[in-house]
Design a protein around this motif. Sequence first.
Motif, mmCIF file in Angstrom:
data_model
loop_
_atom_site.group_PDB
_atom_site.id
_atom_site.type_symbol
_atom_site.label_atom_id
_atom_site.label_comp_id
_atom_site.label_asym_id
_atom_site.label_seq_id
_atom_site.Cartn_x
_atom_site.Cartn_y
_atom_site.Cartn_z
ATOM 1 N N ARG A 80 30.566 13.892 -28.719
ATOM 2 C CA ARG A 80 31.165 13.778 -27.419
ATOM 3 C C ARG A 80 32.505 14.789 -27.446
ATOM 4 O O ARG A 80 33.096 15.141 -28.227
ATOM 5 C CB ARG A 80 31.623 12.290 -27.299
ATOM 6 N N VAL A 81 32.593 15.158 -26.234
ATOM 7 C CA VAL A 81 33.639 16.119 -26.100
ATOM 8 C C VAL A 81 35.211 15.029 -25.903
ATOM 9 O O VAL A 81 35.036 14.057 -25.351
ATOM 10 C CB VAL A 81 33.802 16.714 -24.601
ATOM 11 N N VAL A 82 35.816 15.487 -26.817
ATOM 12 C CA VAL A 82 37.261 14.859 -27.005
ATOM 13 C C VAL A 82 38.442 15.584 -26.145
ATOM 14 O O VAL A 82 39.403 14.970 -25.897
ATOM 15 C CB VAL A 82 37.612 14.412 -28.307
ATOM 16 N N ALA A 83 38.486 16.817 -26.102
ATOM 17 C CA ALA A 83 39.316 17.530 -25.227
ATOM 18 C C ALA A 83 38.794 18.843 -25.014
ATOM 19 O O ALA A 83 37.923 19.417 -25.662
ATOM 20 C CB ALA A 83 40.353 17.713 -26.132
ATOM 21 N N ALA A 84 39.370 19.379 -23.712
ATOM 22 C CA ALA A 84 38.900 20.969 -23.410
ATOM 23 C C ALA A 84 40.237 21.506 -22.792
ATOM 24 O O ALA A 84 41.121 20.881 -22.451
ATOM 25 C CB ALA A 84 37.893 20.834 -22.329
ATOM 26 N N GLU A 85 39.965 22.825 -22.788
ATOM 27 C CA GLU A 85 41.147 23.651 -22.359
ATOM 28 C C GLU A 85 40.320 25.136 -21.691
ATOM 29 O O GLU A 85 40.179 25.960 -22.435
ATOM 30 C CB GLU A 85 42.113 24.120 -23.293
ATOM 31 N N PRO A 86 40.105 24.739 -20.277
ATOM 32 C CA PRO A 86 39.374 25.986 -19.691
ATOM 33 C C PRO A 86 40.118 27.108 -19.814
ATOM 34 O O PRO A 86 39.368 28.299 -19.666
ATOM 35 C CB PRO A 86 38.958 25.398 -18.293
ATOM 36 N N LYS A 87 41.345 27.261 -19.752
ATOM 37 C CA LYS A 87 41.909 28.568 -19.697
ATOM 38 C C LYS A 87 41.859 29.407 -20.834
ATOM 39 O O LYS A 87 41.901 30.576 -21.066
ATOM 40 C CB LYS A 87 43.532 28.218 -19.422
ATOM 41 N N LEU A 88 41.531 28.662 -22.059
ATOM 42 C CA LEU A 88 41.257 29.208 -23.217
ATOM 43 C C LEU A 88 39.820 29.257 -23.606
ATOM 44 O O LEU A 88 39.262 29.840 -24.700
ATOM 45 C CB LEU A 88 41.940 28.728 -24.624
ATOM 46 N N ASP A 89 38.837 28.716 -22.679
ATOM 47 C CA ASP A 89 37.316 28.804 -22.688
ATOM 48 C C ASP A 89 37.140 27.861 -24.027
ATOM 49 O O ASP A 89 36.284 28.014 -24.944
ATOM 50 C CB ASP A 89 36.729 29.973 -22.765
ATOM 51 N N LEU A 90 37.871 26.858 -24.395
ATOM 52 C CA LEU A 90 37.838 26.090 -25.440
ATOM 53 C C LEU A 90 37.535 24.501 -25.360
ATOM 54 O O LEU A 90 38.081 24.007 -24.569
ATOM 55 C CB LEU A 90 39.152 26.341 -26.131
ATOM 56 N N ALA A 91 36.699 23.901 -26.106
ATOM 57 C CA ALA A 91 36.360 22.776 -26.148
ATOM 58 C C ALA A 91 36.435 22.166 -27.566
ATOM 59 O O ALA A 91 35.917 22.969 -28.569
ATOM 60 C CB ALA A 91 34.864 22.341 -25.273
ATOM 61 N N LEU A 92 36.664 20.711 -27.640
ATOM 62 C CA LEU A 92 36.627 20.066 -28.998
ATOM 63 C C LEU A 92 35.563 19.092 -29.166
ATOM 64 O O LEU A 92 35.726 18.098 -28.128
ATOM 65 C CB LEU A 92 37.960 19.650 -29.291
ATOM 66 N N LEU A 93 34.646 18.927 -29.831
ATOM 67 C CA LEU A 93 33.512 17.848 -29.811
ATOM 68 C C LEU A 93 34.149 16.948 -31.280
ATOM 69 O O LEU A 93 34.545 17.499 -32.283
ATOM 70 C CB LEU A 93 32.135 18.412 -29.933
ATOM 71 N N LYS A 94 33.411 15.897 -31.207
ATOM 72 C CA LYS A 94 33.590 14.704 -32.442
ATOM 73 C C LYS A 94 32.197 14.369 -32.693
ATOM 74 O O LYS A 94 31.357 13.576 -31.684
ATOM 75 C CB LYS A 94 34.539 13.933 -32.173
#
Length: 337
Positions: A86-100
Amino acid sequence: MWAWVFGVGLWGGNHPLSAADRSPVEAEVQSKVVKLYGAGGLAGLQGYGTGFIVSPDGHIATIWSHLLDADAVAVVLSNGRRLMGRVVAAEPKLDLALLKIDATGLEHFDLTRSAAGGPGTRVFAFSNMFKVAAGDEPVSMQHGIISARTKLAARRGRFASNYSGPVYVVDAITNNPGAAGGILTDRRGQLLGMLGRELRDAQSQVWVNYVVPAGEITPTLQAMMRGEYTREKVVDPLANAREIPPRTFGLILVPDIVYRTPAYIDEIVPGSVAATAKLQPDDLIVFLNGKVVGSVRTLQAELNLLQPGEDAEFVIRRGSELITVQFPVPLSLDEKQ
């Protein structure tokens, strides 16, 4: 240029290498890279990608993309074990997402020990480009050098990249379908950065093989893992802009009565551009300007980002057929479409 490509097998020159001959660095890094499967499969958008493990407790970093629009993302570990993330956080300006994922004791990259590179640094790139691996097979591995470190100025079609910070430009063809979210390491297997999207240089229109340096994403990833990350507040130039309703194009959608009501067309306004394009009730809007439309609400959010005078490209599903139509956004919302 291509140097070595490692997929289901490893190659050195023209001769396949045995498992015993494989580099210890390659084996160690492979255990920290995962294959991702999520939204996609339509209009040229791949339903697969790559990520890398950044904690022993199942945190996975990857690129922020349409792949994550699914309710859950399938994560396949190097040993073939399949888990739901599941996606726990994202930062589109960095093109970055964190899954768990629910797992412990995983081999992972220690973000406090990532490396830095520069022109001439010899590197390895790891990714599941072209979906060469689906289970416990190793992902692709490429060998090359860093050609330059510069700021990214790239586009996909007429859309500028979300990220415009420092990048490594590499001499291997790394940024292929499914590769985004993969990794670049040095010869010792230390993390150098995350592979980016398939983008073209904004001026030359040449495809750019770029990597976001680990130092640019590490502080954000660490804050995300601690549950302390909040996106920087920015002034949205469209915050006070008028809403662009679907009716602007002659589309009347089904009532938005549940959280993720699919964006089905209920009626077409006679004489509108939608009527001229022969769109029909029960057509389903699945993409707008390359972005996945998962619901009536996401469609409205994407419409509100359109600028007067630009084009709005809709991909419509009618049965098993995909139909692409393009309408200009009126200069004034009072202008009839």
